[in-house]
Design a protein around this motif. Structure first.
Motif, PDB file in Angstrom:
ATOM      1  N   THR A   1      -8.607  -4.030  -4.902  1.00  0.00           N
ATOM      2  CA  THR A   1      -9.584  -3.478  -5.845  1.00  0.00           C
ATOM      3  C   THR A   1     -11.285  -3.877  -5.643  1.00  0.00           C
TER       4      THR A   1
ATOM      5  N   SER B   1      -8.453  -4.141 -15.494  1.00  0.00           N
ATOM      6  CA  SER B   1      -7.534  -4.608 -14.368  1.00  0.00           C
ATOM      7  C   SER B   1      -7.632  -5.948 -14.284  1.00  0.00           C
ATOM      8  N   ASP B   2      -6.428  -6.685 -14.183  1.00  0.00           N
ATOM      9  CA  ASP B   2      -5.184  -6.430 -14.313  1.00  0.00           C
ATOM     10  C   ASP B   2      -4.648  -6.882 -15.582  1.00  0.00           C
TER      11      ASP B   2
ATOM     12  N   HIS C   1      -8.099   2.113 -16.160  1.00  0.00           N
ATOM     13  CA  HIS C   1      -7.188   1.220 -16.759  1.00  0.00           C
ATOM     14  C   HIS C   1      -6.008   1.083 -15.566  1.00  0.00           C
ATOM     15  N   GLU C   2      -5.495  -0.097 -15.120  1.00  0.00           N
ATOM     16  CA  GLU C   2      -4.629  -0.267 -14.258  1.00  0.00           C
ATOM     17  C   GLU C   2      -3.338   0.306 -14.359  1.00  0.00           C
TER      18      GLU C   2
ATOM     19  N   THR D   1      -0.182  -0.047 -12.363  1.00  0.00           N
ATOM     20  CA  THR D   1       0.441  -0.649 -11.110  1.00  0.00           C
ATOM     21  C   THR D   1       1.810   0.283 -10.873  1.00  0.00           C
TER      22      THR D   1
ATOM     23  N   HIS E   1       1.690  -6.280 -15.497  1.00  0.00           N
ATOM     24  CA  HIS E   1       0.982  -5.104 -15.135  1.00  0.00           C
ATOM     25  C   HIS E   1       1.378  -3.881 -16.174  1.00  0.00           C
TER      26      HIS E   1
ATOM     27  N   HIS F   1      -5.128   0.761  -9.140  1.00  0.00           N
ATOM     28  CA  HIS F   1      -4.506  -0.462  -8.969  1.00  0.00           C
ATOM     29  C   HIS F   1      -2.802  -0.197  -8.622  1.00  0.00           C
TER      30      HIS F   1
END
Length: 301
Positions: free
Chosen positions: A20, A209-210, A229-230, A232, A246, A268
């Motif tokens: 990131t 994030s995260d 927005h993450e 994952t 996550h 992410h």
């Protein structure tokens, strides 16, 4: 407002992807957000001038979000940087960075300021006449903040046709754009709204994030123009998202919808996935305006 994604993958750097880091260009500022390994290489690849980066925001102290920082600071020194540099991040970041610099016999020829964060409530950490930056407290395995960047459009637009009809001299323009009324030589008062119009709507960008799925952030990011927005994991690995704190693609889309965001940028990604398309497909079942982040991608906000 322009966003350049330098890296948007989770955990470890690879030959085909980077952890990131991103650069937000807003009101003549270049803000670096997170600084994973290889960030300075990505800055060069994307032709971003090092000297224009004066503020760095670090979300948390996991390596894929700040291991590139000490290298970047050292390169600034080698480039004979003179501008002050401000680093915003969790308490401990100053000790970590200064220890590395001391152990390697390095130094900075420029002023380096650390702004260490400890609050679990949203707070303003940077503000000038053009931009305000607030923290977005997130829930992760370590102390983590997102960041909300908001324009401050306080200057009104001049109505040149009206100004010409009243024969108003240019020396009064500054007064008018800041909301002042105009008094003519005969004593007549011309209200400001006759001579100007409202400023452009203020744009905003939220970086998250995260974090585990967390509706507590909704009041902070309500009506944001663009939300990063993450994401994952995909929905099939929701159990892993919960375990590692996550978020899944569907969960991020739900946050965007509840926040009434105008657009959602996802990133992410776990490197377990071969294609990013399923992230977009899953998110679009809940929220329509979805953008997939990718390394080197530039997004006009």
């Amino acid at each position: 407002m322009k966003l350049t994604i330098l890296g948007c993958y989770a955990a470890t750097p690879r030959t085909i992807s980077n952890p990131t880091a991103q650069v937000l260009e807003i009101k003549n500022h270049l803000f670096l957000i997170d600084c994973g390994e290889g960030t300075q290489v990505q800055l060069r690849k994307n032709k971003i001038k090092f000297s224009k980066v004066n503020h760095i925001f670090i979300s948390h102290l996991h390596g894929d979000h700040f291991y590139g920082l000490v290298g970047l600071l050292s390169t600034f020194m080698l480039l004979n940087r003179e501008n002050d540099l401000h680093v915003y991040g969790p308490k401990g970041i100053k000790e970590i960075i200064l220890l590395q610099l001391r152990a390697s016999g390095s130094y900075t020829g420029y002023n380096l300021y650390f702004h260490e964060l400890i609050s679990k409530e949203s707070e303003i950490i940077f503000e000038d006449e053009k931009v305000v930056v607030k923290t977005i407290p997130l829930k992760h395995r370590v102390y983590t903040n997102g960041f909300l960047f908001q324009e401050k459009n306080i200057k009104r637009k001049l109505n040149l046709e009206a100004i010409e009809s009243y024969k108003i001299d240019t020396c009064y323009f500054q007064k008018l754009v800041y909301g002042g009324d105009m008094k003519l030589e005969d004593g007549t008062i011309i209200p400001n709204e006759v001579l100007t119009s409202d400023p452009d709507p203020e744009k905003s960008y939220a970086f998250c994030s995260d974090t585990v799925y967390n509706e507590d952030i909704l009041p902070i990011i309500k009506d944001v123009d663009v939300l990063y927005h993450e994401t994952t994991f995909l929905d099939s690995e929701e159990h892993l998202a919960e375990k590692t704190m996550h978020t899944t693609a569907k969960q991020a889309a739900k946050i965007a919808k509840l926040a009434n965001a105008k657009a959602l940028i996802m990133g992410h990604y776990s490197t377990r996935y071969g294609s990013l398309d399923p992230f977009k497909e899953e998110a679009e079942t809940i929220f329509t305006n979805v953008i997939l982040a990718d390394d080197g991608k530039t997004i006009e906000l």
